[in-house]
Design a protein around this motif. Structure first.
Motif, PDB file in Angstrom:
ATOM      1  N   ASN A   1      24.739  79.473  15.346  1.00 33.30           N
ATOM      2  CA  ASN A   1      24.321  77.995  15.500  1.00 33.30           C
ATOM      3  C   ASN A   1      25.683  77.249  15.462  1.00 33.30           C
ATOM      4  OD1 ASN A   1      21.694  78.320  15.523  1.00 33.30           O
ATOM      5  ND2 ASN A   1      21.200  77.759  13.503  1.00 33.30           N
ATOM      6  N   GLN A   2      26.792  77.625  14.948  1.00 35.12           N
ATOM      7  CA  GLN A   2      27.920  76.949  14.262  1.00 35.12           C
ATOM      8  C   GLN A   2      29.136  77.284  15.484  1.00 35.12           C
ATOM      9  OE1 GLN A   2      27.850  74.657  12.263  1.00 35.12           O
ATOM     10  NE2 GLN A   2      25.648  75.278  11.709  1.00 35.12           N
ATOM     11  N   GLU A   3      28.654  78.319  16.442  1.00 34.89           N
ATOM     12  CA  GLU A   3      29.791  78.712  17.268  1.00 34.89           C
ATOM     13  C   GLU A   3      30.135  77.713  18.285  1.00 34.89           C
ATOM     14  OE1 GLU A   3      29.887  82.137  20.668  1.00 34.89           O
ATOM     15  OE2 GLU A   3      29.004  82.676  18.827  1.00 34.89           O
ATOM     16  N   GLY A   4      31.441  77.516  18.326  1.00 33.03           N
ATOM     17  CA  GLY A   4      31.927  76.695  19.504  1.00 33.03           C
ATOM     18  C   GLY A   4      31.633  75.343  19.096  1.00 33.03           C
ATOM     19  N   ARG A   5      31.509  74.790  18.203  1.00 36.12           N
ATOM     20  CA  ARG A   5      31.028  73.376  17.554  1.00 36.12           C
ATOM     21  C   ARG A   5      32.048  72.731  16.755  1.00 36.12           C
ATOM     22  NH1 ARG A   5      27.916  70.650  13.917  1.00 36.12           N
ATOM     23  NH2 ARG A   5      27.612  72.554  12.470  1.00 36.12           N
ATOM     24  N   ALA A   6      32.363  71.577  17.163  1.00 40.47           N
ATOM     25  CA  ALA A   6      33.255  70.888  16.654  1.00 40.47           C
ATOM     26  C   ALA A   6      32.714  70.259  15.182  1.00 40.47           C
ATOM     27  CB  ALA A   6      34.054  69.531  17.389  1.00 40.47           C
ATOM     28  N   PRO A   7      33.499  69.980  14.244  1.00 43.70           N
ATOM     29  CA  PRO A   7      32.936  69.565  12.978  1.00 43.70           C
ATOM     30  C   PRO A   7      32.178  68.132  13.000  1.00 43.70           C
ATOM     31  CG  PRO A   7      35.307  69.619  12.673  1.00 43.70           C
ATOM     32  CD  PRO A   7      34.856  70.122  13.987  1.00 43.70           C
ATOM     33  N   VAL A   8      31.073  67.912  12.359  1.00 41.36           N
ATOM     34  CA  VAL A   8      30.521  66.581  12.652  1.00 41.36           C
ATOM     35  C   VAL A   8      31.055  65.673  11.814  1.00 41.36           C
ATOM     36  CG1 VAL A   8      28.230  65.381  12.040  1.00 41.36           C
ATOM     37  CG2 VAL A   8      28.206  67.861  13.219  1.00 41.36           C
ATOM     38  N   LEU A   9      31.136  64.240  12.148  1.00 46.14           N
ATOM     39  CA  LEU A   9      31.883  63.428  11.342  1.00 46.14           C
ATOM     40  C   LEU A   9      30.979  63.506   9.973  1.00 46.14           C
ATOM     41  CD1 LEU A   9      31.548  60.312  13.968  1.00 46.14           C
ATOM     42  CD2 LEU A   9      33.446  61.691  13.135  1.00 46.14           C
ATOM     43  N   GLY A  10      32.012  62.870   8.957  1.00 45.92           N
ATOM     44  CA  GLY A  10      31.308  62.848   7.560  1.00 45.92           C
ATOM     45  C   GLY A  10      29.963  62.265   7.290  1.00 45.92           C
ATOM     46  N   ASP A  11      29.192  62.703   6.292  1.00 45.87           N
ATOM     47  CA  ASP A  11      28.005  62.135   6.143  1.00 45.87           C
ATOM     48  C   ASP A  11      27.964  60.554   6.045  1.00 45.87           C
ATOM     49  OD1 ASP A  11      26.819  64.624   6.144  1.00 45.87           O
ATOM     50  OD2 ASP A  11      27.040  64.786   3.930  1.00 45.87           O
ATOM     51  N   ALA A  12      27.137  59.957   6.702  1.00 47.01           N
ATOM     52  CA  ALA A  12      26.729  58.589   6.638  1.00 47.01           C
ATOM     53  C   ALA A  12      25.791  58.110   5.621  1.00 47.01           C
ATOM     54  CB  ALA A  12      26.470  57.984   7.937  1.00 47.01           C
ATOM     55  N   SER A  13      26.317  57.519   4.410  1.00 49.76           N
ATOM     56  CA  SER A  13      25.456  57.234   3.140  1.00 49.76           C
ATOM     57  C   SER A  13      25.146  55.768   3.317  1.00 49.76           C
ATOM     58  CB  SER A  13      26.108  57.886   1.920  1.00 49.76           C
ATOM     59  OG  SER A  13      26.974  56.999   1.705  1.00 49.76           O
TER      60      SER A  13
ATOM     61  N   ASP B   1      28.455  54.016   2.280  1.00 51.58           N
ATOM     62  CA  ASP B   1      29.556  54.343   3.252  1.00 51.58           C
ATOM     63  C   ASP B   1      29.307  53.760   4.701  1.00 51.58           C
ATOM     64  OD1 ASP B   1      31.976  55.037   4.118  1.00 51.58           O
ATOM     65  OD2 ASP B   1      31.255  57.178   4.441  1.00 51.58           O
ATOM     66  N   CYS B   2      28.808  52.864   5.101  1.00 54.71           N
ATOM     67  CA  CYS B   2      28.369  52.260   6.358  1.00 54.71           C
ATOM     68  C   CYS B   2      29.602  52.059   6.962  1.00 54.71           C
ATOM     69  CB  CYS B   2      27.383  51.025   6.077  1.00 54.71           C
ATOM     70  SG  CYS B   2      26.973  50.496   7.960  1.00 54.71           S
ATOM     71  N   SER B   3      29.870  52.699   8.389  1.00 54.43           N
ATOM     72  CA  SER B   3      30.927  52.534   8.952  1.00 54.43           C
ATOM     73  C   SER B   3      30.528  51.420  10.419  1.00 54.43           C
ATOM     74  CB  SER B   3      31.511  53.666   9.529  1.00 54.43           C
ATOM     75  OG  SER B   3      31.928  54.406   8.567  1.00 54.43           O
ATOM     76  N   CYS B   4      29.380  50.686   9.994  1.00 56.73           N
ATOM     77  CA  CYS B   4      28.906  49.680  11.112  1.00 56.73           C
ATOM     78  C   CYS B   4      29.972  49.079  11.809  1.00 56.73           C
ATOM     79  CB  CYS B   4      27.879  48.898  10.464  1.00 56.73           C
ATOM     80  SG  CYS B   4      26.434  49.625   9.721  1.00 56.73           S
ATOM     81  N   LEU B   5      30.073  48.841  13.226  1.00 57.53           N
ATOM     82  CA  LEU B   5      30.998  47.954  13.759  1.00 57.53           C
ATOM     83  C   LEU B   5      31.066  46.639  13.472  1.00 57.53           C
ATOM     84  CD1 LEU B   5      30.578  49.415  17.512  1.00 57.53           C
ATOM     85  CD2 LEU B   5      32.431  50.011  15.727  1.00 57.53           C
ATOM     86  N   SER B   6      29.983  46.163  13.127  1.00 55.72           N
ATOM     87  CA  SER B   6      29.877  44.662  12.749  1.00 55.72           C
ATOM     88  C   SER B   6      30.195  44.411  11.243  1.00 55.72           C
ATOM     89  CB  SER B   6      28.218  44.115  12.713  1.00 55.72           C
ATOM     90  OG  SER B   6      27.368  44.994  11.891  1.00 55.72           O
TER      91      SER B   6
ATOM     92  N   GLU C   1      22.258  65.060  12.044  1.00 59.26           N
ATOM     93  CA  GLU C   1      23.405  64.323  11.374  1.00 59.26           C
ATOM     94  C   GLU C   1      24.484  63.916  12.429  1.00 59.26           C
ATOM     95  OE1 GLU C   1      24.356  68.922  11.463  1.00 59.26           O
ATOM     96  OE2 GLU C   1      22.542  67.725  11.386  1.00 59.26           O
ATOM     97  N   ALA C   2      24.553  64.236  13.516  1.00 55.55           N
ATOM     98  CA  ALA C   2      25.574  63.690  14.456  1.00 55.55           C
ATOM     99  C   ALA C   2      24.914  62.498  15.137  1.00 55.55           C
ATOM    100  CB  ALA C   2      25.872  64.649  15.518  1.00 55.55           C
ATOM    101  N   THR C   3      23.572  62.517  15.643  1.00 56.01           N
ATOM    102  CA  THR C   3      23.018  61.423  16.323  1.00 56.01           C
ATOM    103  C   THR C   3      22.828  60.395  15.222  1.00 56.01           C
ATOM    104  OG1 THR C   3      20.730  62.424  16.043  1.00 56.01           O
ATOM    105  CG2 THR C   3      21.876  62.585  18.070  1.00 56.01           C
ATOM    106  N   ASP C   4      22.412  60.550  13.993  1.00 56.51           N
ATOM    107  CA  ASP C   4      22.280  59.693  13.014  1.00 56.51           C
ATOM    108  C   ASP C   4      23.713  58.854  12.575  1.00 56.51           C
ATOM    109  OD1 ASP C   4      19.553  60.438  12.919  1.00 56.51           O
ATOM    110  OD2 ASP C   4      19.871  61.331  10.808  1.00 56.51           O
TER     111      ASP C   4
ATOM    112  N   ALA D   1      24.089  55.087  13.274  1.00 55.79           N
ATOM    113  CA  ALA D   1      24.590  54.006  12.072  1.00 55.79           C
ATOM    114  C   ALA D   1      25.649  53.290  12.353  1.00 55.79           C
ATOM    115  CB  ALA D   1      24.812  55.116  10.769  1.00 55.79           C
ATOM    116  N   VAL D   2      26.713  53.776  13.172  1.00 51.15           N
ATOM    117  CA  VAL D   2      28.040  53.106  13.620  1.00 51.15           C
ATOM    118  C   VAL D   2      27.461  51.986  14.523  1.00 51.15           C
ATOM    119  CG1 VAL D   2      29.938  53.083  14.991  1.00 51.15           C
ATOM    120  CG2 VAL D   2      29.463  54.985  13.278  1.00 51.15           C
ATOM    121  N   LEU D   3      26.639  52.117  15.179  1.00 54.27           N
ATOM    122  CA  LEU D   3      26.156  51.097  16.125  1.00 54.27           C
ATOM    123  C   LEU D   3      25.286  50.044  15.411  1.00 54.27           C
ATOM    124  CD1 LEU D   3      25.700  53.156  19.620  1.00 54.27           C
ATOM    125  CD2 LEU D   3      27.611  51.613  18.720  1.00 54.27           C
TER     126      LEU D   3
END
Length: 127
Positions: free
Chosen positions: A3-15, A18-23, A107-110, A114-116
Motif C-alpha cells: 500500500n505504501q510503495e511509490g507513495r510520497a509522504p502525506v502532509l502532517g495531520d490536520a487537527s 492546527d488549522c492551515s486554512c487559507l483564510s 488523510e490526504a483529501t481531508d 481543511a486548507v480550502l
C-alpha cells in the motif's frame, strides 16, 4: 505491491488546533510546496475523474479493470495517471493476483479540504 510503495509522504495531520486554512494565515513555504504537489496531481481532468471514481466506489476500493473501460485511453495511460495519484499520496494500491485495487487515502483529501475550508464552515455556522 504494498500500500505504501511509490507513495510520497502525506502532509502532517490536520487537527482542529492546527488549522492551515487559507483564510486564517498564509501558508508557509514547505506546506505550499507539499500542497502544490497534491493539487498538481489533481490538475488533470483524467486524474481528477479517476480519484472521484475511486472515492465514490462502494466498499472503498476499485479494481483497475473497472476503471479503464470508463475512458477512451489505453490501459498504460490509465496506469500512468494512477501512478501519479499514488505518488502524490492521494491513493493507495494493493495487488491481488493479476489485478491492482485502489483506494483513496482520506488523510490526504481531508487535508486538502481543511486548507480550502472557511473556518466558519468547519464550525457548522455561516457568516
Amino acid at each position: 505491491m504494498s500500500n505504501q510503495e511509490g507513495r510520497a509522504p502525506v502532509l502532517g495531520d490536520a487537527s482542529a488546533d492546527d488549522c492551515s486554512c487559507l483564510s486564517i494565515a498564509p501558508l508557509g513555504e514547505d506546506e505550499s510546496v507539499e500542497l502544490a504537489r497534491l493539487f498538481k496531481a489533481l490538475g488533470d481532468p483524467v486524474r481528477l475523474r479517476l480519484l472521484s471514481m475511486i472515492a465514490t466506489r462502494g466498499g472503498g476500493e476499485v479494481c483497475v479493470c473497472e476503471l479503464t473501460p470508463a475512458f477512451d485511453l489505453s490501459q498504460p495511460t490509465i496506469s500512468h495517471h494512477l501512478k501519479l495519484l499514488r505518488e502524490a499520496g492521494l491513493i493507495a494500491a494493493e495487488r491481488r493476483g493479476t489485478w491492482v485495487y485502489y483506494r483513496v487515502l482520506p488523510e490526504a483529501t481531508d487535508r486538502l479540504a481543511a486548507v480550502l475550508a472557511r473556518p466558519e464552515a468547519s464550525e457548522g455556522g455561516r457568516k
